[in-house]
Scaffold this motif. Structure first.
Motif, PDB file in Angstrom:
ATOM      1  N   PRO A   1       0.828  -1.209   0.000  1.00  0.00           N
ATOM      2  CA  PRO A   1       0.000   0.000   0.000  1.00  0.00           C
ATOM      3  C   PRO A   1       0.861   1.257   0.000  1.00  0.00           C
ATOM      4  O   PRO A   1       0.837   2.056   0.920  1.00  0.00           O
ATOM      5  CB  PRO A   1      -0.815  -0.141   1.283  1.00  0.00           C
ATOM      6  CG  PRO A   1       0.039  -0.958   2.175  1.00  0.00           C
ATOM      7  CD  PRO A   1       0.828  -1.866   1.285  1.00  0.00           C
ATOM      8  N   GLY A   2       1.658   1.406  -1.036  1.00  0.00           N
ATOM      9  CA  GLY A   2       2.574   2.525  -1.161  1.00  0.00           C
ATOM     10  C   GLY A   2       3.442   2.330  -2.385  1.00  0.00           C
ATOM     11  O   GLY A   2       2.980   1.868  -3.417  1.00  0.00           O
TER      12      GLY A   2
ATOM     13  N   GLY B   1      -9.537 -11.634  -2.967  1.00  0.00           N
ATOM     14  CA  GLY B   1      -8.326 -11.347  -2.214  1.00  0.00           C
ATOM     15  C   GLY B   1      -7.640 -12.570  -1.631  1.00  0.00           C
ATOM     16  O   GLY B   1      -6.905 -12.480  -0.658  1.00  0.00           O
ATOM     17  N   LYS B   2      -7.852 -13.724  -2.235  1.00  0.00           N
ATOM     18  CA  LYS B   2      -7.268 -14.968  -1.725  1.00  0.00           C
ATOM     19  C   LYS B   2      -5.771 -15.025  -2.036  1.00  0.00           C
ATOM     20  O   LYS B   2      -5.334 -14.727  -3.130  1.00  0.00           O
ATOM     21  CB  LYS B   2      -7.941 -16.186  -2.364  1.00  0.00           C
ATOM     22  CG  LYS B   2      -9.400 -16.317  -2.011  1.00  0.00           C
ATOM     23  CD  LYS B   2      -9.566 -16.811  -0.615  1.00  0.00           C
ATOM     24  CE  LYS B   2     -11.041 -17.016  -0.327  1.00  0.00           C
ATOM     25  NZ  LYS B   2     -11.307 -17.237   1.055  1.00  0.00           N
ATOM     26  N   GLY B   3      -4.995 -15.424  -1.054  1.00  0.00           N
ATOM     27  CA  GLY B   3      -3.567 -15.650  -1.242  1.00  0.00           C
ATOM     28  C   GLY B   3      -2.755 -14.384  -1.426  1.00  0.00           C
ATOM     29  O   GLY B   3      -1.661 -14.437  -1.990  1.00  0.00           O
ATOM     30  N   VAL B   4      -3.229 -13.242  -0.948  1.00  0.00           N
ATOM     31  CA  VAL B   4      -2.504 -11.985  -1.100  1.00  0.00           C
ATOM     32  C   VAL B   4      -1.808 -11.660   0.216  1.00  0.00           C
ATOM     33  O   VAL B   4      -2.428 -11.692   1.274  1.00  0.00           O
ATOM     34  CB  VAL B   4      -3.471 -10.833  -1.488  1.00  0.00           C
ATOM     35  CG1 VAL B   4      -2.739  -9.512  -1.559  1.00  0.00           C
ATOM     36  CG2 VAL B   4      -4.146 -11.135  -2.819  1.00  0.00           C
ATOM     37  N   ARG B   5      -0.527 -11.340   0.133  1.00  0.00           N
ATOM     38  CA  ARG B   5       0.254 -10.978   1.308  1.00  0.00           C
ATOM     39  C   ARG B   5       0.516  -9.476   1.274  1.00  0.00           C
ATOM     40  O   ARG B   5       0.964  -8.944   0.272  1.00  0.00           O
ATOM     41  CB  ARG B   5       1.586 -11.720   1.316  1.00  0.00           C
ATOM     42  CG  ARG B   5       2.478 -11.372   2.491  1.00  0.00           C
ATOM     43  CD  ARG B   5       3.789 -12.104   2.385  1.00  0.00           C
ATOM     44  NE  ARG B   5       3.523 -13.524   2.472  1.00  0.00           N
ATOM     45  CZ  ARG B   5       4.146 -14.335   3.319  1.00  0.00           C
ATOM     46  NH1 ARG B   5       5.069 -13.870   4.120  1.00  0.00           N
ATOM     47  NH2 ARG B   5       3.871 -15.611   3.345  1.00  0.00           N
ATOM     48  N   ILE B   6       0.222  -8.792   2.385  1.00  0.00           N
ATOM     49  CA  ILE B   6       0.481  -7.354   2.482  1.00  0.00           C
ATOM     50  C   ILE B   6       1.869  -7.167   3.097  1.00  0.00           C
ATOM     51  O   ILE B   6       2.183  -7.725   4.127  1.00  0.00           O
ATOM     52  CB  ILE B   6      -0.565  -6.652   3.371  1.00  0.00           C
ATOM     53  CG1 ILE B   6      -1.957  -6.830   2.792  1.00  0.00           C
ATOM     54  CG2 ILE B   6      -0.231  -5.167   3.512  1.00  0.00           C
ATOM     55  CD1 ILE B   6      -3.055  -6.295   3.682  1.00  0.00           C
ATOM     56  N   ILE B   7       2.677  -6.353   2.422  1.00  0.00           N
ATOM     57  CA  ILE B   7       3.996  -6.003   2.954  1.00  0.00           C
ATOM     58  C   ILE B   7       4.030  -4.498   3.121  1.00  0.00           C
ATOM     59  O   ILE B   7       3.735  -3.756   2.201  1.00  0.00           O
ATOM     60  CB  ILE B   7       5.126  -6.476   2.008  1.00  0.00           C
ATOM     61  CG1 ILE B   7       5.155  -7.987   1.958  1.00  0.00           C
ATOM     62  CG2 ILE B   7       6.465  -5.915   2.489  1.00  0.00           C
ATOM     63  CD1 ILE B   7       6.278  -8.560   1.158  1.00  0.00           C
ATOM     64  N   LYS B   8       4.382  -4.070   4.331  1.00  0.00           N
ATOM     65  CA  LYS B   8       4.450  -2.630   4.591  1.00  0.00           C
ATOM     66  C   LYS B   8       5.782  -2.234   5.152  1.00  0.00           C
ATOM     67  O   LYS B   8       6.548  -2.991   5.604  1.00  0.00           O
ATOM     68  CB  LYS B   8       3.338  -2.204   5.524  1.00  0.00           C
ATOM     69  CG  LYS B   8       3.315  -2.977   6.819  1.00  0.00           C
ATOM     70  CD  LYS B   8       2.202  -2.525   7.694  1.00  0.00           C
ATOM     71  CE  LYS B   8       2.217  -3.377   8.950  1.00  0.00           C
ATOM     72  NZ  LYS B   8       1.462  -2.898  10.000  1.00  0.00           N
TER      73      LYS B   8
END
Length: 120
Positions: free
Chosen positions: A65-66, A113-120
């Motif tokens: 998210p960026g 949104g299955k199998g999505v990894r959020i990296i911040k």
């Protein structure tokens, strides 16, 4: 509902679409990303390719998210969706046979949104 103070029409529309998708699909992932994008831009994630390499496996789907920055190497293919990419980051991801996409494209390709990894 609080008023958005964003001046970028792309961000405003994206937040609106993320919330709508969250309601329609009953998926909290899109609501989470919308809430992160509602915060000031100085709080957006800035993730280097090296961090994506450390925290992912081959052929995984990652959402940032960026902005994705081009420091580091990528030794396996991953699909990365982000708000923005630096030119160097796009080159590194594409060289590793990965794929760069916008958050809008990910939302269309994977509405649940299955199998999505959020990296911040």
């Amino acid at each position: 509902m609080k008023a958005l103070k964003k001046t970028n029409p792309r961000i405003t529309k994206l937040i609106f679409d993320l919330k709508a998708q969250s309601r329609e699909q009953k998926v909290s992932l899109w609501r989470d990303i919308a809430e992160r994008l509602e915060k000031p831009a100085r709080n957006y994630a800035a993730v280097n390719v090296s961090k994506i390499n450390r925290h992912t496996k081959e052929n995984e789907v990652v959402l940032v998210p960026g902005k994705v920055l081009g420091t580091g190497k990528l030794d396996h293919p991953v699909t990365v969706a982000a708000l923005n990419f630096s030119v160097a980051a796009e080159d590194i991801i594409n060289t590793a046979n990965g794929k760069c996409m916008t958050i809008e494209q990910l939302m269309q390709a994977n509405p649940a949104g299955k199998g999505v990894r959020i990296i911040k």
